[in-house]
Write a protein that holds these residues in place. Structure first.
Motif, PDB file in Angstrom:
ATOM      1  N   HIS A  31       0.881  -1.250   0.093  1.00 61.49           N
ATOM      2  CA  HIS A  31       0.003  -0.177   0.082  1.00 61.49           C
ATOM      3  C   HIS A  31       0.816   1.386  -0.085  1.00 61.49           C
ATOM      4  O   HIS A  31       1.558   1.596  -0.900  1.00 61.49           O
ATOM      5  N   LYS A  32       1.241   1.896   1.272  1.00 65.92           N
ATOM      6  CA  LYS A  32       2.007   3.079   1.114  1.00 65.92           C
ATOM      7  C   LYS A  32       3.236   3.080   2.154  1.00 65.92           C
ATOM      8  O   LYS A  32       2.975   2.027   3.096  1.00 65.92           O
ATOM      9  N   GLY A  33       4.153   3.585   1.986  1.00 63.84           N
ATOM     10  CA  GLY A  33       5.540   3.507   2.867  1.00 63.84           C
ATOM     11  C   GLY A  33       5.264   4.522   3.855  1.00 63.84           C
ATOM     12  O   GLY A  33       4.446   5.145   4.197  1.00 63.84           O
ATOM     13  N   ALA A  34       6.396   4.520   4.508  1.00 60.23           N
ATOM     14  CA  ALA A  34       6.424   5.378   5.763  1.00 60.23           C
ATOM     15  C   ALA A  34       6.331   6.781   5.424  1.00 60.23           C
ATOM     16  O   ALA A  34       5.857   7.571   6.339  1.00 60.23           O
ATOM     17  N   ASP A  35       6.590   7.181   4.099  1.00 55.99           N
ATOM     18  CA  ASP A  35       6.587   8.549   3.833  1.00 55.99           C
ATOM     19  C   ASP A  35       5.194   8.915   3.119  1.00 55.99           C
ATOM     20  O   ASP A  35       5.040   9.998   3.046  1.00 55.99           O
TER      21      ASP A  35
END
Length: 343
Positions: A320-324
């Protein structure tokens, strides 16, 4: 000058209403071709007999057939010269569409914002689809990045509309007569009902489909979507046809049958993003997350708020999405919607 090169960013005016050309009458042919293009198996949309046991007079057209038809009407005026279709919000299916119905579309420009590079801008529109009786069957907002024709054209005052993050479940429209109290789970294909899904649960839909250019272009023509980037290889520097985002939506929705066979009808679109481009040869897989649950006033009918994520080959599980906060490069689609499910 009798030909039309389409609108560019500087051609839009805040508040204007655009009546889109060429109404379209739908038939069983659209359903058959839709089910051929995608592994669509939702029982309410596949069988008149099953739909009647659920209180409907017959099987309506698939919810995404209605979406693609209404959307396709808007393309020549909204996204013919688009760089990318960026997102969706506040979508609601307000009435079923039946074989024989004729759909037309109108859009209102609700926001404009030129990009910092001065070469393009984002156009926000609220589009509505009407049937032959003037009844609104679909209402949604989308925003599109559109090229400028004249780079020296002055930027309009930036207006970005405030949009609801989620369609209020109290405003969901359940089709008249829909009743899941006698729902046949065996014929539908799975035993899972509304109460079997927990908020936060993630479902890997297991299967994958490799996209072909021919199928994508057939689908795009079917919905009369004329956006140049889907057909004309000279529109992109890499010389590749961009797969229509709606093709990915329908494919991911069909793949979600394995684990969500009883999420029968989409009734609202909370949010959506085409996170990364998709091209022929990509193998698409999908996973879902249960975001919320709500009851409705209809017999035996509940609603699930679902996140549907489409990814391409090589994606990590539940990518899905990264830490950023940015989408992983393998993520193609992130769709947040409400669907009706038997209690």
């Amino acid at each position: 000058m009798k030909t039309n090169a389409g609108r560019f960013f500087e051609d839009y005016r805040l508040g204007e209403t655009i009546v889109h050309a060429v109404p379209r009458t739908l038939s069983g042919g659209e359903r058959a071709l839709y089910h051929a293009l995608y592994p669509a198996r939702g029982a309410v949309y596949s069988s008149d007999a099953f739909a009647r046991t659920c209180g409907l007079p017959a099987a309506p057209m698939d919810d995404l057939i209605a979406f693609h038809t209404v959307f396709g009407k808007t393309v020549p005026d909204i996204s013919l010269n688009a760089v990318a279709n960026l997102g969706y919000a506040e979508g609601r299916w307000l009435a079923p569409v039946w074989a024989g119905d004729t759909l037309r579309s109108e859009s209102v420009v609700i926001g404009l914002k030129e990009n910092s590079n001065g070469k393009s801008g984002v156009v926000y529109v609220r589009s509505r689809g009407f049937n032959q009786h003037g009844v609104v069957v679909l209402d949604y907002v989308r925003w599109v990045m559109v090229k400028k024709r004249d780079l020296s054209a002055p930027a309009p005052e930036a207006v970005v509309p405030e949009l609801a993050a989620v369609v209020d479940p109290a405003s969901l429209v359940v089709p008249e007569g829909l009743d899941f109290s006698a729902y046949d789970f065996a014929l539908a294909g799975e035993r899972h009902r509304w109460g079997d899904y927990a908020v936060g649960e993630k479902i890997d839909h297991v299967d994958g489909v490799t996209i072909e250019d021919a199928e994508h272009m057939l689908a795009t023509r079917l919905w009369q979507n004329t956006s140049k980037v889907h057909f004309d290889v000279t529109q992109r520097e890499d010389g590749r046809r961009l797969i229509y985002g709606g093709h990915v939506i329908s494919l991911a929705r069909a793949l979600s049958f394995n684990g969500l066979a009883n999420a029968q009808m989409i009734v609202a679109l909370n949010a959506g993003a085409h996170a990364n481009p998709c091209f022929a040869g990509d193998t698409v897989r999908a996973w879902s997350e249960v975001l919320d649950r709500a009851e409705t006033g209809a017999k035996g009918v509940g609603a699930l708020r679902l996140r549907l994520v489409a990814v391409k080959d090589g994606a990590a599980p539940f990518a899905h999405k990264g830490a950023d906060g940015k989408y992983a490069p393998e993520v193609l689609l992130d769709l947040d919607y409400w669907a009706l499910v038997p209690l």
